[in-house]
Design an enzyme around this catalytic site. Sequence first.
Site, PDB file in Angstrom:
ATOM      1  N   SER A 169      44.709  25.380   6.355  1.00  0.00           N
ATOM      2  CA  SER A 169      45.850  25.748   7.201  1.00  0.00           C
ATOM      3  C   SER A 169      46.329  24.497   7.920  1.00  0.00           C
ATOM      4  O   SER A 169      45.564  23.537   8.087  1.00  0.00           O
ATOM      5  CB  SER A 169      45.381  26.773   8.240  1.00  0.00           C
ATOM      6  OG  SER A 169      46.355  26.944   9.247  1.00  0.00           O
ATOM      7  N   TYR A 217      39.596  29.414  14.728  1.00  0.00           N
ATOM      8  CA  TYR A 217      40.385  29.251  13.497  1.00  0.00           C
ATOM      9  C   TYR A 217      40.595  27.765  13.176  1.00  0.00           C
ATOM     10  O   TYR A 217      40.356  27.312  12.058  1.00  0.00           O
ATOM     11  CB  TYR A 217      41.716  29.969  13.656  1.00  0.00           C
ATOM     12  CG  TYR A 217      42.522  30.079  12.391  1.00  0.00           C
ATOM     13  CD1 TYR A 217      42.156  30.965  11.384  1.00  0.00           C
ATOM     14  CD2 TYR A 217      43.655  29.299  12.194  1.00  0.00           C
ATOM     15  CE1 TYR A 217      42.900  31.071  10.216  1.00  0.00           C
ATOM     16  CE2 TYR A 217      44.405  29.400  11.031  1.00  0.00           C
ATOM     17  CZ  TYR A 217      44.027  30.292  10.045  1.00  0.00           C
ATOM     18  OH  TYR A 217      44.765  30.390   8.889  1.00  0.00           O
TER      19      TYR A 217
END
Length: 265
Positions: free
Chosen positions: A146, A159
Amino acid sequence: MSTIQRFSGQLALITGASGDIGLAVAKRLASEGADLVLLGTNGDKLEKAKRDVAVSERHVSTVICDVSDYDNVEAVIAHIEKNIGPISLLFNNAGYQGVFAPIHKYPPEDFKRVIKINLLGAFYLIRAVSPYMVQRKFGRIVNTTSMAGLQGPPNMGGYGASKFGVVGLTQVSARDLAPYNVRVNGVAPGLMGPGFMWDRQVELQSKVGSQYFSSDPEEVKKQMIGIIPMRRLGDIEEIPGVVSFLMSEDASYITGVTLPIAGGR
Ligand code: NAD
């Protein structure tokens, strides 16, 4: 959608296959000739994904597996290799976004959960699949990381840390597996939408109360899009072609990279 059959005769394993990105990539690889194994945690969603893929003459199987449980992963990979076919392509994509909170308030249990699914899960898949690829001297792995794994957004400690980890895992795995004709690359989607993750992060960033984002979700959308050089969200459909490229022989001299799909950086 492409009609080049460049993955004909190859079996692709896709994790997080009933999610937005997994399903889009599954459709693309099937359209390019791959047979598929769709891996997820929910049987009903997997069956729906299987119906959605529906490319004639392609063999599509489903397997239920929790990627954060190594024994489960190892057993499922052994089952696929024995009963379905040799895995040539792995799209290592399952993920969980975690809660939104600044690091000094971030719940330790959730941090652990995010790391278990996103980082340990990605490692477990590579660890279980790569010995077969090494033995056959052929494999193409693409990990979904990501932009949060390249830039570290606020309020996403678990995350961001997990996805930075997947970028590192991609580099190390690429080096370790290069002698065996196994290439390992990553894709780093930025803000993709519409979709579950976009809606969730807009809503949760607006609720955190940080200096970075407004408390008004509509304003948060504008703030987030305002920092993207191309000034728009990415479409999920802008991901599958990049994954397919990295798995294909067009990328035969590329390993260890993580390609941002993010409208600039
Ligand atoms: P999604 O929520 O639609 O899909 C995630 C999938 O992972 C789901 O199918 C879920 O069931 C599966 N999953 C979660 N925990 C699992 C576990 N323990 N075992 C097996 N499967 C599990 O989200 P998506 O947008 O399709 O995300 C796919 C990947 O892309 C994720 O790794 C995510 O972090 C990454 N990503 C998404 C975006 C985005 O904006 N959508 C941006 C950057 C990165």
